[in-house]
Design an enzyme around this catalytic site. Sequence first.
Site, PDB file in Angstrom:
ATOM      1  N   HIS A 170       0.848  -1.200   0.000  1.00 35.94           N
ATOM      2  CA  HIS A 170       0.000   0.000   0.000  1.00 35.94           C
ATOM      3  C   HIS A 170       0.881   1.247   0.000  1.00 35.94           C
ATOM      4  O   HIS A 170       1.372   1.681   1.043  1.00 35.94           O
ATOM      5  CB  HIS A 170      -0.921  -0.038   1.222  1.00 35.94           C
ATOM      6  CG  HIS A 170      -1.992   0.999   1.223  1.00 35.94           C
ATOM      7  ND1 HIS A 170      -3.310   0.721   1.498  1.00 35.94           N
ATOM      8  CD2 HIS A 170      -1.955   2.333   0.997  1.00 35.94           C
ATOM      9  CE1 HIS A 170      -4.025   1.825   1.424  1.00 35.94           C
ATOM     10  NE2 HIS A 170      -3.221   2.827   1.141  1.00 35.94           N
ATOM     11  N   HIS A 173       1.106   5.065  -2.339  1.00 35.92           N
ATOM     12  CA  HIS A 173       0.534   5.880  -3.418  1.00 35.92           C
ATOM     13  C   HIS A 173       1.646   6.577  -4.203  1.00 35.92           C
ATOM     14  O   HIS A 173       2.497   7.248  -3.607  1.00 35.92           O
ATOM     15  CB  HIS A 173      -0.401   6.947  -2.844  1.00 35.92           C
ATOM     16  CG  HIS A 173      -1.640   6.386  -2.210  1.00 35.92           C
ATOM     17  ND1 HIS A 173      -2.866   6.403  -2.831  1.00 35.92           N
ATOM     18  CD2 HIS A 173      -1.840   5.781  -1.017  1.00 35.92           C
ATOM     19  CE1 HIS A 173      -3.769   5.839  -2.036  1.00 35.92           C
ATOM     20  NE2 HIS A 173      -3.175   5.458  -0.922  1.00 35.92           N
ATOM     21  N   ASP A 177       1.473   9.194  -6.052  1.00 32.32           N
ATOM     22  CA  ASP A 177       1.428  10.659  -5.899  1.00 32.32           C
ATOM     23  C   ASP A 177       1.646  11.078  -4.447  1.00 32.32           C
ATOM     24  O   ASP A 177       1.585  12.269  -4.137  1.00 32.32           O
ATOM     25  CB  ASP A 177       0.117  11.244  -6.454  1.00 32.32           C
ATOM     26  CG  ASP A 177      -1.139  10.539  -5.959  1.00 32.32           C
ATOM     27  OD1 ASP A 177      -1.056   9.383  -5.507  1.00 32.32           O
ATOM     28  OD2 ASP A 177      -2.218  11.151  -6.020  1.00 32.32           O
ATOM     29  N   GLY A 223      -9.586   8.039  -1.629  1.00 30.44           N
ATOM     30  CA  GLY A 223     -10.228   9.344  -1.457  1.00 30.44           C
ATOM     31  C   GLY A 223     -10.996   9.410  -0.160  1.00 30.44           C
ATOM     32  O   GLY A 223     -10.923   8.490   0.663  1.00 30.44           O
ATOM     33  N   HIS A 265      -9.897   0.937   0.230  1.00 33.80           N
ATOM     34  CA  HIS A 265      -9.605   1.729   1.424  1.00 33.80           C
ATOM     35  C   HIS A 265     -10.859   1.718   2.300  1.00 33.80           C
ATOM     36  O   HIS A 265     -11.904   2.228   1.884  1.00 33.80           O
ATOM     37  CB  HIS A 265      -9.344   3.195   1.050  1.00 33.80           C
ATOM     38  CG  HIS A 265      -7.944   3.514   0.646  1.00 33.80           C
ATOM     39  ND1 HIS A 265      -7.453   3.256  -0.598  1.00 33.80           N
ATOM     40  CD2 HIS A 265      -6.928   4.107   1.330  1.00 33.80           C
ATOM     41  CE1 HIS A 265      -6.197   3.675  -0.669  1.00 33.80           C
ATOM     42  NE2 HIS A 265      -5.852   4.198   0.484  1.00 33.80           N
ATOM     43  N   GLU A 274     -10.718   3.474   7.811  1.00 31.30           N
ATOM     44  CA  GLU A 274      -9.651   4.428   8.145  1.00 31.30           C
ATOM     45  C   GLU A 274     -10.296   5.635   8.819  1.00 31.30           C
ATOM     46  O   GLU A 274     -10.119   5.870  10.010  1.00 31.30           O
ATOM     47  CB  GLU A 274      -8.916   4.835   6.856  1.00 31.30           C
ATOM     48  CG  GLU A 274      -7.823   5.872   7.049  1.00 31.30           C
ATOM     49  CD  GLU A 274      -7.244   6.363   5.723  1.00 31.30           C
ATOM     50  OE1 GLU A 274      -7.894   6.194   4.675  1.00 31.30           O
ATOM     51  OE2 GLU A 274      -6.145   6.946   5.748  1.00 31.30           O
ATOM     52  N   ASP A 304       1.820   3.935   2.926  1.00 31.78           N
ATOM     53  CA  ASP A 304       0.756   4.822   2.431  1.00 31.78           C
ATOM     54  C   ASP A 304       1.348   5.939   1.569  1.00 31.78           C
ATOM     55  O   ASP A 304       1.292   5.861   0.351  1.00 31.78           O
ATOM     56  CB  ASP A 304      -0.096   5.385   3.570  1.00 31.78           C
ATOM     57  CG  ASP A 304      -1.523   5.686   3.132  1.00 31.78           C
ATOM     58  OD1 ASP A 304      -1.897   5.243   2.029  1.00 31.78           O
ATOM     59  OD2 ASP A 304      -2.262   6.334   3.888  1.00 31.78           O
TER      60      ASP A 304
HETATM   61  O1  LIG Z   1      -4.923   6.935   3.188  1.00 27.49           O
HETATM   62  C1  LIG Z   1      -5.586   7.325   2.228  1.00 27.49           C
HETATM   63  N1  LIG Z   1      -6.940   7.208   2.238  1.00 27.49           N
HETATM   64  C2  LIG Z   1      -7.710   7.572   1.203  1.00 27.49           C
HETATM   65  N2  LIG Z   1      -7.210   8.125   0.097  1.00 27.49           N
HETATM   66  C3  LIG Z   1      -5.873   8.299   0.042  1.00 27.49           C
HETATM   67  C4  LIG Z   1      -5.018   7.920   1.068  1.00 27.49           C
HETATM   68  N3  LIG Z   1      -3.766   8.240   0.717  1.00 27.49           N
HETATM   69  C5  LIG Z   1      -3.830   8.784  -0.503  1.00 27.49           C
HETATM   70  N4  LIG Z   1      -5.107   8.829  -0.919  1.00 27.49           N
HETATM   71  C6  LIG Z   1      -5.634   9.369  -2.160  1.00 27.49           C
HETATM   72  C7  LIG Z   1      -4.927  10.633  -2.612  1.00 27.49           C
HETATM   73  C8  LIG Z   1      -4.338  10.278  -3.940  1.00 27.49           C
HETATM   74  O2  LIG Z   1      -4.408  11.334  -4.869  1.00 27.49           O
HETATM   75  C9  LIG Z   1      -5.158   9.104  -4.386  1.00 27.49           C
HETATM   76  C10 LIG Z   1      -4.533   8.179  -5.407  1.00 27.49           C
HETATM   77  O3  LIG Z   1      -3.227   7.831  -5.097  1.00 27.49           O
HETATM   78  O4  LIG Z   1      -5.429   8.413  -3.186  1.00 27.49           O
HETATM   79 ZN   LIG Z   2      -3.852   4.816   1.052  1.00 23.05          ZN
END
Ligand SMILES: O=c1[nH]cnc2c1ncn2[C@H]1C[C@H](O)[C@@H](CO)O1
Ligand SMILES: [Zn+2]
Length: 362
Positions: A19, A21, A23, A181, A208, A211, A300
Amino acid sequence: MSTPVNLDTIRLVPKVLLHDHLDGGLRPQTVIDLARAAGYAGLPHEDADELGRWFAAAADSGSLERYLETFSHTVAVMQTAEALARVAAECVEDLAADGVVYAEIRYAPELFQEQGLTLDRIVAAVQDGFRDGERRAAAEGKRIRIGTLLCAMRQNARSAEIANLAVRYRDSEVVGFDIAGPEAGFPPTRNLDAFEYLRQQNAHFTIHAGEAFGLPSIWEAIQHCGAERLGHGVRIVDDIKVDEDGSVHLGRLASYIRDRRIPLEMCPSSNLQTGAAKSIAEHPIGLLAKLRFRVTVNTDNRLMSHCSMSSEFAALHEAFGYGWADMQWFAVNAMKSAFIGFDERLEIIDDVIKPGYAALLE
Ligand SMILES: O=c1[nH]cnc2c1ncn2[C@H]1C[C@H](O)[C@@H](CO)O1
Ligand SMILES: [Zn+2]
Protein backbone atom coordinates in the site's frame (compact mmCIF):
# COMPACT_ATOMS: atom_id res chain seq x y z
CA MET A 1 25.65 -12.44 18.70
CA SER A 2 22.37 -11.34 17.21
CA THR A 3 22.30 -8.38 14.84
CA PRO A 4 20.86 -5.29 16.56
CA VAL A 5 17.58 -3.98 15.15
CA ASN A 6 17.94 -0.39 14.01
CA LEU A 7 17.13 1.74 10.97
CA ASP A 8 20.38 0.81 9.19
CA THR A 9 20.04 -2.94 9.71
CA ILE A 10 16.31 -2.92 8.90
CA ARG A 11 17.11 -1.32 5.55
CA LEU A 12 19.13 -4.42 4.62
CA VAL A 13 16.42 -7.08 5.07
CA PRO A 14 13.83 -7.89 2.39
CA LYS A 15 10.55 -6.06 2.82
CA VAL A 16 7.23 -6.23 0.97
CA LEU A 17 4.98 -3.21 0.47
CA LEU A 18 1.36 -3.50 -0.66
CA HIS A 19 0.00 0.00 0.00
CA ASP A 20 1.94 2.99 -1.34
CA HIS A 21 0.53 5.88 -3.42
CA LEU A 22 2.60 7.06 -6.39
CA ASP A 23 1.43 10.66 -5.90
CA GLY A 24 2.26 10.44 -2.18
CA GLY A 25 5.86 9.36 -2.55
CA LEU A 26 7.67 11.98 -4.64
CA ARG A 27 11.10 13.24 -3.64
CA PRO A 28 10.73 16.89 -2.51
CA GLN A 29 13.40 17.97 -5.02
CA THR A 30 11.45 16.26 -7.81
CA VAL A 31 8.29 18.17 -6.84
CA ILE A 32 10.33 21.38 -7.14
CA ASP A 33 11.93 20.40 -10.48
CA LEU A 34 8.62 19.35 -12.01
CA ALA A 35 6.84 22.47 -10.72
CA ARG A 36 9.45 24.63 -12.45
CA ALA A 37 9.16 22.69 -15.70
CA ALA A 38 5.36 22.94 -15.59
CA GLY A 39 5.26 26.61 -14.58
CA TYR A 40 3.34 25.66 -11.42
CA ALA A 41 3.68 28.52 -8.94
CA GLY A 42 1.63 27.07 -6.09
CA LEU A 43 4.35 25.36 -4.02
CA PRO A 44 4.67 26.67 -0.45
CA HIS A 45 8.51 26.32 -0.52
CA GLU A 46 11.29 26.26 -3.10
CA ASP A 47 13.82 24.47 -0.90
CA ALA A 48 13.66 20.66 -0.83
CA ASP A 49 14.17 20.23 2.93
CA GLU A 50 11.64 22.91 3.78
CA LEU A 51 9.15 21.52 1.29
CA GLY A 52 9.55 17.99 2.71
CA ARG A 53 8.90 19.34 6.20
CA TRP A 54 5.90 21.32 4.95
CA PHE A 55 4.25 18.23 3.45
CA ALA A 56 4.69 16.22 6.64
CA ALA A 57 3.41 19.09 8.83
CA ALA A 58 0.43 19.94 6.60
CA ALA A 59 -0.57 16.27 6.36
CA ASP A 60 -0.29 15.98 10.15
CA SER A 61 -3.77 17.41 10.34
CA GLY A 62 -5.95 15.05 12.35
CA SER A 63 -8.35 14.49 9.47
CA LEU A 64 -8.26 12.44 6.28
CA GLU A 65 -9.85 15.26 4.30
CA ARG A 66 -7.10 17.74 5.23
CA TYR A 67 -4.40 15.09 4.77
CA LEU A 68 -5.68 14.65 1.22
CA GLU A 69 -5.52 18.40 0.46
CA THR A 70 -1.71 18.20 0.29
CA PHE A 71 -1.99 16.01 -2.82
CA SER A 72 -3.08 19.03 -4.87
CA HIS A 73 0.62 19.98 -5.20
CA THR A 74 1.94 16.57 -6.24
CA VAL A 75 -0.95 15.98 -8.63
CA ALA A 76 -0.40 19.44 -10.19
CA VAL A 77 3.16 18.56 -11.22
CA MET A 78 2.33 15.07 -12.57
CA GLN A 79 0.38 16.10 -15.66
CA THR A 80 2.79 15.01 -18.43
CA ALA A 81 3.99 11.58 -19.53
CA GLU A 82 7.60 12.58 -18.80
CA ALA A 83 6.76 13.68 -15.26
CA LEU A 84 4.82 10.48 -14.57
CA ALA A 85 7.64 8.29 -15.89
CA ARG A 86 10.23 10.13 -13.80
CA VAL A 87 8.18 9.89 -10.60
CA ALA A 88 7.56 6.17 -11.23
CA ALA A 89 11.23 5.37 -11.89
CA GLU A 90 12.39 7.30 -8.81
CA CYS A 91 9.78 5.56 -6.69
CA VAL A 92 11.28 2.19 -7.62
CA GLU A 93 14.85 3.41 -6.98
CA ASP A 94 13.89 4.73 -3.54
CA LEU A 95 12.08 1.53 -2.55
CA ALA A 96 14.94 -0.68 -3.78
CA ALA A 97 17.45 1.41 -1.84
CA ASP A 98 15.29 0.87 1.25
CA GLY A 99 15.39 -2.93 0.81
CA VAL A 100 11.87 -3.41 -0.61
CA VAL A 101 11.85 -6.48 -2.90
CA TYR A 102 8.21 -6.44 -4.01
CA ALA A 103 5.81 -3.49 -4.01
CA GLU A 104 2.32 -2.74 -5.28
CA ILE A 105 2.14 0.97 -6.10
CA ARG A 106 -1.22 2.64 -6.63
CA TYR A 107 -2.43 5.84 -8.22
CA ALA A 108 -5.60 7.28 -9.76
CA PRO A 109 -5.10 7.81 -13.53
CA GLU A 110 -8.16 10.13 -13.64
CA LEU A 111 -6.19 12.77 -11.67
CA PHE A 112 -3.57 13.24 -14.39
CA GLN A 113 -5.78 14.41 -17.23
CA GLU A 114 -5.67 18.18 -16.61
CA GLN A 115 -3.54 18.70 -19.72
CA GLY A 116 -5.35 16.22 -21.91
CA LEU A 117 -3.45 12.95 -21.37
CA THR A 118 -5.58 9.92 -22.16
CA LEU A 119 -5.97 7.21 -19.52
CA ASP A 120 -4.02 4.80 -21.75
CA ARG A 121 -1.14 7.25 -22.15
CA ILE A 122 -1.00 7.74 -18.39
CA VAL A 123 -0.85 4.03 -17.66
CA ALA A 124 1.77 3.46 -20.37
CA ALA A 125 3.97 6.28 -19.02
CA VAL A 126 3.85 5.00 -15.44
CA GLN A 127 4.51 1.40 -16.51
CA ASP A 128 7.52 2.59 -18.56
CA GLY A 129 8.80 4.42 -15.50
CA PHE A 130 8.41 1.38 -13.27
CA ARG A 131 10.28 -0.86 -15.74
CA ASP A 132 13.00 1.77 -16.03
CA GLY A 133 13.27 1.93 -12.24
CA GLU A 134 13.50 -1.86 -11.98
CA ARG A 135 16.36 -1.84 -14.51
CA ARG A 136 18.16 0.96 -12.66
CA ALA A 137 17.80 -0.92 -9.38
CA ALA A 138 19.08 -4.13 -11.00
CA ALA A 139 22.13 -2.20 -12.24
CA GLU A 140 22.80 -1.36 -8.58
CA GLY A 141 22.49 -5.03 -7.66
CA LYS A 142 19.00 -4.69 -6.14
CA ARG A 143 16.21 -7.07 -7.08
CA ILE A 144 12.76 -5.47 -6.95
CA ARG A 145 9.46 -6.12 -8.72
CA ILE A 146 6.64 -3.60 -8.96
CA GLY A 147 2.97 -4.37 -9.52
CA THR A 148 0.52 -1.54 -10.19
CA LEU A 149 -2.92 -0.94 -8.68
CA LEU A 150 -5.20 1.54 -10.43
CA CYS A 151 -7.41 3.57 -8.09
CA ALA A 152 -10.73 5.22 -8.77
CA MET A 153 -11.51 8.21 -6.55
CA ARG A 154 -14.54 7.82 -4.29
CA GLN A 155 -15.80 11.35 -4.93
CA ASN A 156 -15.79 10.92 -8.73
CA ALA A 157 -17.99 8.57 -10.70
CA ARG A 158 -15.43 6.85 -12.90
CA SER A 159 -14.87 3.53 -11.18
CA ALA A 160 -16.35 1.38 -13.97
CA GLU A 161 -14.06 3.04 -16.51
CA ILE A 162 -10.98 2.63 -14.29
CA ALA A 163 -11.84 -1.00 -13.50
CA ASN A 164 -12.01 -1.62 -17.23
CA LEU A 165 -8.61 0.06 -17.66
CA ALA A 166 -7.10 -2.17 -14.96
CA VAL A 167 -8.37 -5.30 -16.71
CA ARG A 168 -7.06 -4.12 -20.08
CA TYR A 169 -3.55 -3.70 -18.65
CA ARG A 170 -3.54 -6.86 -16.50
CA ASP A 171 -0.87 -8.46 -18.73
CA SER A 172 1.40 -5.42 -18.34
CA GLU A 173 1.90 -5.67 -14.57
CA VAL A 174 -1.31 -3.86 -13.56
CA VAL A 175 -2.24 -6.36 -10.88
CA GLY A 176 -5.35 -4.86 -9.33
CA PHE A 177 -7.76 -2.06 -8.49
CA ASP A 178 -8.60 0.11 -5.46
CA ILE A 179 -10.97 2.84 -4.34
CA ALA A 180 -9.32 5.83 -2.59
CA GLY A 181 -10.23 9.34 -1.46
CA PRO A 182 -12.46 10.68 1.32
CA GLU A 183 -14.30 7.87 3.11
CA ALA A 184 -17.08 9.64 5.02
CA GLY A 185 -20.10 10.20 2.77
CA PHE A 186 -18.74 7.99 -0.04
CA PRO A 187 -19.54 4.35 0.81
CA PRO A 188 -17.82 1.77 -1.39
CA THR A 189 -21.22 0.45 -2.50
CA ARG A 190 -21.45 3.47 -4.85
CA ASN A 191 -19.09 1.47 -7.07
CA LEU A 192 -20.82 -1.91 -7.11
CA ASP A 193 -20.89 -2.15 -10.90
CA ALA A 194 -17.09 -1.82 -11.01
CA PHE A 195 -16.58 -4.52 -8.37
CA GLU A 196 -19.02 -6.86 -10.09
CA TYR A 197 -17.20 -6.40 -13.38
CA LEU A 198 -13.82 -7.10 -11.75
CA ARG A 199 -15.09 -10.29 -10.13
CA GLN A 200 -16.52 -11.47 -13.43
CA GLN A 201 -13.10 -10.84 -14.97
CA ASN A 202 -11.30 -12.77 -12.20
CA ALA A 203 -9.46 -9.55 -11.36
CA HIS A 204 -8.16 -8.49 -7.95
CA PHE A 205 -9.15 -5.50 -5.84
CA THR A 206 -8.64 -3.93 -2.46
CA ILE A 207 -10.66 -1.08 -0.93
CA HIS A 208 -9.60 1.73 1.42
CA ALA A 209 -11.97 1.11 4.34
CA GLY A 210 -12.05 1.47 8.10
CA GLU A 211 -9.65 4.43 8.15
CA ALA A 212 -11.75 7.57 8.61
CA PHE A 213 -14.96 5.61 9.04
CA GLY A 214 -15.73 2.53 11.12
CA LEU A 215 -17.15 -0.95 10.94
CA PRO A 216 -19.99 -0.32 8.44
CA SER A 217 -17.42 0.74 5.86
CA ILE A 218 -15.35 -2.43 6.41
CA TRP A 219 -18.45 -4.61 6.34
CA GLU A 220 -19.62 -3.07 3.05
CA ALA A 221 -16.17 -3.40 1.48
CA ILE A 222 -15.96 -7.10 2.32
CA GLN A 223 -19.53 -8.35 2.20
CA HIS A 224 -21.17 -6.11 -0.43
CA CYS A 225 -18.24 -5.29 -2.66
CA GLY A 226 -16.13 -8.44 -2.28
CA ALA A 227 -12.77 -6.78 -1.52
CA GLU A 228 -9.90 -9.26 -1.17
CA ARG A 229 -7.89 -6.96 1.08
CA LEU A 230 -8.61 -3.88 3.21
CA GLY A 231 -6.70 -0.63 2.80
CA HIS A 232 -6.00 0.26 6.45
CA GLY A 233 -8.92 -1.57 8.10
CA VAL A 234 -7.72 -0.26 11.49
CA ARG A 235 -11.24 0.29 12.81
CA ILE A 236 -11.79 -3.48 12.89
CA VAL A 237 -10.65 -3.13 16.51
CA ASP A 238 -14.09 -1.64 17.21
CA ASP A 239 -15.35 -5.22 16.84
CA ILE A 240 -12.84 -6.65 19.33
CA LYS A 241 -13.31 -6.53 23.10
CA VAL A 242 -10.42 -7.09 25.48
CA ASP A 243 -11.46 -7.71 29.12
CA GLU A 244 -9.45 -6.52 32.09
CA ASP A 245 -8.18 -10.07 32.64
CA GLY A 246 -6.84 -10.05 29.06
CA SER A 247 -9.45 -12.36 27.54
CA VAL A 248 -10.38 -11.37 24.00
CA HIS A 249 -13.79 -11.47 22.29
CA LEU A 250 -14.09 -11.07 18.53
CA GLY A 251 -17.36 -9.89 17.02
CA ARG A 252 -18.70 -11.59 13.90
CA LEU A 253 -17.04 -9.24 11.41
CA ALA A 254 -13.64 -9.37 13.13
CA SER A 255 -13.90 -13.17 13.31
CA TYR A 256 -14.79 -13.37 9.64
CA ILE A 257 -11.81 -11.23 8.65
CA ARG A 258 -9.40 -13.26 10.75
CA ASP A 259 -10.88 -16.64 9.78
CA ARG A 260 -10.81 -15.85 6.07
CA ARG A 261 -7.25 -14.49 6.39
CA ILE A 262 -8.29 -11.16 4.81
CA PRO A 263 -5.14 -9.02 4.62
CA LEU A 264 -5.07 -5.69 6.43
CA GLU A 265 -2.85 -3.11 4.73
CA MET A 266 -1.87 -1.18 7.85
CA CYS A 267 -0.10 2.18 7.59
CA PRO A 268 0.79 3.29 11.14
CA SER A 269 2.38 6.72 10.50
CA SER A 270 -0.36 7.77 8.10
CA ASN A 271 -2.98 6.75 10.67
CA LEU A 272 -1.44 9.03 13.30
CA GLN A 273 -1.69 11.97 10.91
CA THR A 274 -5.32 11.39 9.93
CA GLY A 275 -6.36 10.75 13.53
CA ALA A 276 -7.13 7.04 13.04
CA ALA A 277 -4.69 6.22 15.88
CA LYS A 278 -3.17 8.28 18.71
CA SER A 279 0.38 6.89 18.81
CA ILE A 280 2.35 4.01 17.36
CA ALA A 281 2.31 2.31 20.76
CA GLU A 282 -1.52 2.56 20.85
CA HIS A 283 -1.93 1.61 17.19
CA PRO A 284 -4.26 -1.40 16.73
CA ILE A 285 -1.53 -3.18 14.76
CA GLY A 286 -0.09 -4.42 18.07
CA LEU A 287 -3.30 -6.16 19.12
CA LEU A 288 -4.16 -7.37 15.61
CA ALA A 289 -0.72 -8.89 15.07
CA LYS A 290 -0.87 -10.57 18.48
CA LEU A 291 -4.26 -12.07 17.54
CA ARG A 292 -2.68 -13.32 14.28
CA PHE A 293 -4.84 -11.34 11.86
CA ARG A 294 -3.17 -11.23 8.46
CA VAL A 295 -1.47 -7.90 9.15
CA THR A 296 0.89 -6.18 6.72
CA VAL A 297 2.98 -3.04 7.28
CA ASN A 298 2.88 -0.25 4.69
CA THR A 299 3.90 3.35 4.08
CA ASP A 300 0.76 4.82 2.43
CA ASN A 301 2.45 8.10 1.46
CA ARG A 302 6.19 8.34 2.02
CA LEU A 303 6.27 12.09 1.33
CA MET A 304 3.24 13.19 3.38
CA SER A 305 3.84 10.71 6.19
CA HIS A 306 7.61 11.28 6.11
CA CYS A 307 8.35 7.57 6.33
CA SER A 308 9.84 4.56 4.58
CA MET A 309 9.24 0.85 5.06
CA SER A 310 12.35 0.76 7.24
CA SER A 311 11.28 3.72 9.38
CA GLU A 312 7.85 2.12 9.90
CA PHE A 313 9.51 -1.07 11.13
CA ALA A 314 11.94 0.89 13.31
CA ALA A 315 8.97 2.65 14.95
CA LEU A 316 7.17 -0.68 15.44
CA HIS A 317 10.34 -2.23 16.91
CA GLU A 318 10.49 0.64 19.37
CA ALA A 319 6.80 0.42 20.33
CA PHE A 320 6.26 -3.34 20.37
CA GLY A 321 9.76 -4.83 20.47
CA TYR A 322 9.34 -6.54 17.09
CA GLY A 323 12.47 -8.36 15.99
CA TRP A 324 13.69 -10.16 12.87
CA ALA A 325 11.25 -13.07 13.19
CA ASP A 326 8.33 -10.62 13.36
CA MET A 327 9.62 -8.68 10.36
CA GLN A 328 9.92 -11.88 8.36
CA TRP A 329 6.34 -12.75 9.41
CA PHE A 330 5.11 -9.36 8.13
CA ALA A 331 7.02 -9.77 4.86
CA VAL A 332 5.65 -13.27 4.29
CA ASN A 333 2.12 -12.10 5.21
CA ALA A 334 2.39 -9.34 2.62
CA MET A 335 3.81 -11.62 -0.04
CA LYS A 336 1.02 -14.17 0.54
CA SER A 337 -1.47 -11.32 0.09
CA ALA A 338 0.01 -9.85 -3.10
CA PHE A 339 -2.06 -9.80 -6.28
CA ILE A 340 0.50 -11.63 -8.47
CA GLY A 341 0.28 -15.36 -9.14
CA PHE A 342 0.76 -17.99 -6.42
CA ASP A 343 3.89 -19.47 -7.98
CA GLU A 344 5.47 -16.02 -8.29
CA ARG A 345 4.66 -15.19 -4.67
CA LEU A 346 6.11 -18.48 -3.49
CA GLU A 347 9.29 -17.89 -5.43
CA ILE A 348 9.86 -14.51 -3.77
CA ILE A 349 9.14 -16.01 -0.33
CA ASP A 350 11.48 -18.98 -0.85
CA ASP A 351 14.25 -17.37 -2.90
CA VAL A 352 14.37 -13.84 -1.50
CA ILE A 353 12.58 -13.37 1.82
CA LYS A 354 13.55 -16.52 3.73
CA PRO A 355 17.23 -16.41 2.70
CA GLY A 356 17.27 -12.70 3.59
CA TYR A 357 16.32 -13.41 7.20
CA ALA A 358 17.97 -16.83 7.61
CA ALA A 359 21.28 -15.63 9.02
CA LEU A 360 19.53 -13.23 11.41
CA LEU A 361 17.27 -15.95 12.80
CA GLU A 362 20.00 -18.50 13.57
O1 LIG B 1 -4.92 6.93 3.19
C1 LIG B 1 -5.59 7.32 2.23
N1 LIG B 1 -6.94 7.21 2.24
C2 LIG B 1 -7.71 7.57 1.20
N2 LIG B 1 -7.21 8.13 0.10
C3 LIG B 1 -5.87 8.30 0.04
C4 LIG B 1 -5.02 7.92 1.07
N3 LIG B 1 -3.77 8.24 0.72
C5 LIG B 1 -3.83 8.78 -0.50
N4 LIG B 1 -5.11 8.83 -0.92
C6 LIG B 1 -5.63 9.37 -2.16
C7 LIG B 1 -4.93 10.63 -2.61
C8 LIG B 1 -4.34 10.28 -3.94
O2 LIG B 1 -4.41 11.33 -4.87
C9 LIG B 1 -5.16 9.10 -4.39
C10 LIG B 1 -4.53 8.18 -5.41
O3 LIG B 1 -3.23 7.83 -5.10
O4 LIG B 1 -5.43 8.41 -3.19
ZN1 LIG C 1 -3.85 4.82 1.05
